[in-house]
Design an enzyme around this catalytic site. Structure first.
Site, PDB file in Angstrom:
ATOM      1  N   HIS A   6       0.816  -1.226   0.000  1.00 31.37           N
ATOM      2  CA  HIS A   6       0.000   0.000   0.000  1.00 31.37           C
ATOM      3  C   HIS A   6       0.849   1.274   0.000  1.00 31.37           C
ATOM      4  O   HIS A   6       0.529   2.243  -0.685  1.00 31.37           O
ATOM      5  CB  HIS A   6      -0.942   0.048   1.210  1.00 31.37           C
ATOM      6  CG  HIS A   6      -1.934  -1.062   1.229  1.00 31.37           C
ATOM      7  ND1 HIS A   6      -1.670  -2.274   1.818  1.00 31.37           N
ATOM      8  CD2 HIS A   6      -3.181  -1.143   0.721  1.00 31.37           C
ATOM      9  CE1 HIS A   6      -2.721  -3.064   1.678  1.00 31.37           C
ATOM     10  NE2 HIS A   6      -3.653  -2.404   1.014  1.00 31.37           N
ATOM     11  N   GLU A  79       2.633  -1.388   7.844  1.00 30.22           N
ATOM     12  CA  GLU A  79       3.660  -1.384   6.796  1.00 30.22           C
ATOM     13  C   GLU A  79       4.874  -0.552   7.219  1.00 30.22           C
ATOM     14  O   GLU A  79       6.011  -0.916   6.936  1.00 30.22           O
ATOM     15  CB  GLU A  79       3.039  -0.932   5.468  1.00 30.22           C
ATOM     16  CG  GLU A  79       1.993  -1.955   4.985  1.00 30.22           C
ATOM     17  CD  GLU A  79       1.497  -1.757   3.565  1.00 30.22           C
ATOM     18  OE1 GLU A  79       1.900  -0.785   2.890  1.00 30.22           O
ATOM     19  OE2 GLU A  79       0.673  -2.588   3.119  1.00 30.22           O
ATOM     20  N   ARG A 167     -23.065  14.651  14.863  1.00 29.56           N
ATOM     21  CA  ARG A 167     -23.316  15.853  14.058  1.00 29.56           C
ATOM     22  C   ARG A 167     -24.675  15.710  13.385  1.00 29.56           C
ATOM     23  O   ARG A 167     -24.996  14.654  12.836  1.00 29.56           O
ATOM     24  CB  ARG A 167     -22.246  16.010  12.971  1.00 29.56           C
ATOM     25  CG  ARG A 167     -20.940  16.590  13.468  1.00 29.56           C
ATOM     26  CD  ARG A 167     -20.019  16.888  12.287  1.00 29.56           C
ATOM     27  NE  ARG A 167     -18.993  17.852  12.638  1.00 29.56           N
ATOM     28  CZ  ARG A 167     -17.824  17.519  13.187  1.00 29.56           C
ATOM     29  NH1 ARG A 167     -17.531  16.265  13.438  1.00 29.56           N
ATOM     30  NH2 ARG A 167     -16.954  18.463  13.485  1.00 29.56           N
ATOM     31  N   ARG A 222     -17.182  22.238  19.344  1.00 24.65           N
ATOM     32  CA  ARG A 222     -18.516  21.675  19.151  1.00 24.65           C
ATOM     33  C   ARG A 222     -19.527  22.193  20.164  1.00 24.65           C
ATOM     34  O   ARG A 222     -20.719  21.941  20.010  1.00 24.65           O
ATOM     35  CB  ARG A 222     -18.413  20.148  19.189  1.00 24.65           C
ATOM     36  CG  ARG A 222     -17.622  19.549  18.022  1.00 24.65           C
ATOM     37  CD  ARG A 222     -18.372  19.706  16.716  1.00 24.65           C
ATOM     38  NE  ARG A 222     -19.716  19.226  16.845  1.00 24.65           N
ATOM     39  CZ  ARG A 222     -20.073  17.939  16.884  1.00 24.65           C
ATOM     40  NH1 ARG A 222     -19.151  17.006  16.738  1.00 24.65           N
ATOM     41  NH2 ARG A 222     -21.334  17.582  17.043  1.00 24.65           N
TER      42      ARG A 222
END
Ligand code: URA
Length: 257
Positions: A6, A79, A167, A222
């Site tokens: 990847h 990885e 949300r 928030r």
């Protein structure tokens, strides 16, 4: 030498680097490494994974983006560890959920509430998602030295940006009953913020004997609104980067990687 699938990297390219900065955004890998004294080079770019290599106080250090969320973060950790990385420093963005947290402050996560899903593939939920103490202390020292306002504490690390972070400005403006009211609960439990990668990072690293820390800049509070403040993203990026790079310098100086 064949490249790892990847990340599209081989071990030789990393020049023995032990520390990786792990931002979410692929464009941030370059910004991080170009802030070092010696400008770096791009090593690979595939899907959400972009890796740059530079030298920090003479030591090889890389930045690899993880993409958003636990699934892609877990691939990056696996990885990178196979390529010799032992210390991971996430530089992210976040939404504060306590009233006293200001835009562009940074949050240094000491641990994460495991709402990510992916970390359950590393260890059962009773296993805590905690940051490495040495890396976290270096992040706090760095914020203090550079006089960047910071909060150290617990982060809620979610699989989703909309429903999981309660949300209501999503497509259907609907949050399932199982998640409705959860922001209030995390606030009452003194959780500082929401983001999406630290629980996977901390659990995967602790379970595998690797070190991880996380610093994230606040792009929305928030308690005041749901949408992020795009105008502060650049300032936030600089604050997170400054703290993380200064912390890496300390870890390298002290031989703690
Ligand atoms: N990242 C998140 O996961 N949530 C926010 O509110 C901001 C950034």
């Amino acid at each position: 030498m064949s490249t790892i699938y990847h990340l599209h990297l081989d071990k030789k390219q990393l020049k023995g680097a032990k520390i990786a900065f792990v931002p979410g955004d692929p464009d941030r890998s370059k910004i991080i490494v170009q802030s070092f004294d010696e400008k770096g080079v791009e090593l690979a770019r595939k899907r959400e994974y972009c890796t740059w290599l530079g030298r920090l106080d003479g030591h090889p250090v890389i930045a690899t983006s993880t993409g958003i969320g636990g699934g892609s973060t877990s691939i990056a950790i696996e990885e990178l560890a196979m390529l010799g990385i032992t210390t991971f420093i996430r530089i992210g963005t976040t939404g504060g959920i306590q009233k006293n947290i200001k835009l562009a402050d940074v949050i240094i996560s000491t641990g994460a509430v495991r709402l990510d899903g992916s970390s359950e593939h590393y260890a059962p939920l009773a296993y805590p998602a905690v940051a490495d103490f040495t890396v976290t202390r270096a992040l706090v020292d760095a914020a203090q030295r550079r006089k960047i306002p910071y909060h150290a504490g617990i982060t809620a690390s979610c699989a989703t940006f909309y429903q999981g972070q309660e949300r209501y400005d999503s497509f259907r403006k609907y949050v399932p009953r199982s998640l409705a009211g959860t922001m209030k609960e995390w606030q009452n439990l003194n959780v500082l913020n929401y983001e999406m990668e630290s629980a996977t990072l901390f659990t995967a690293c602790a379970a595998n004997g690797l070190k991880a820390g996380c610093v994230a800049g606040v792009i929305v509070n928030r308690t005041r609104r749901e949408a992020v403040h795009e105008e502060v993203v650049h300032r936030v990026e600089i604050n997170g980067l400054t703290v993380a790079v200064e912390a890496a310098r300390q870890l390298l100086r002290e031989g703690k990687v």
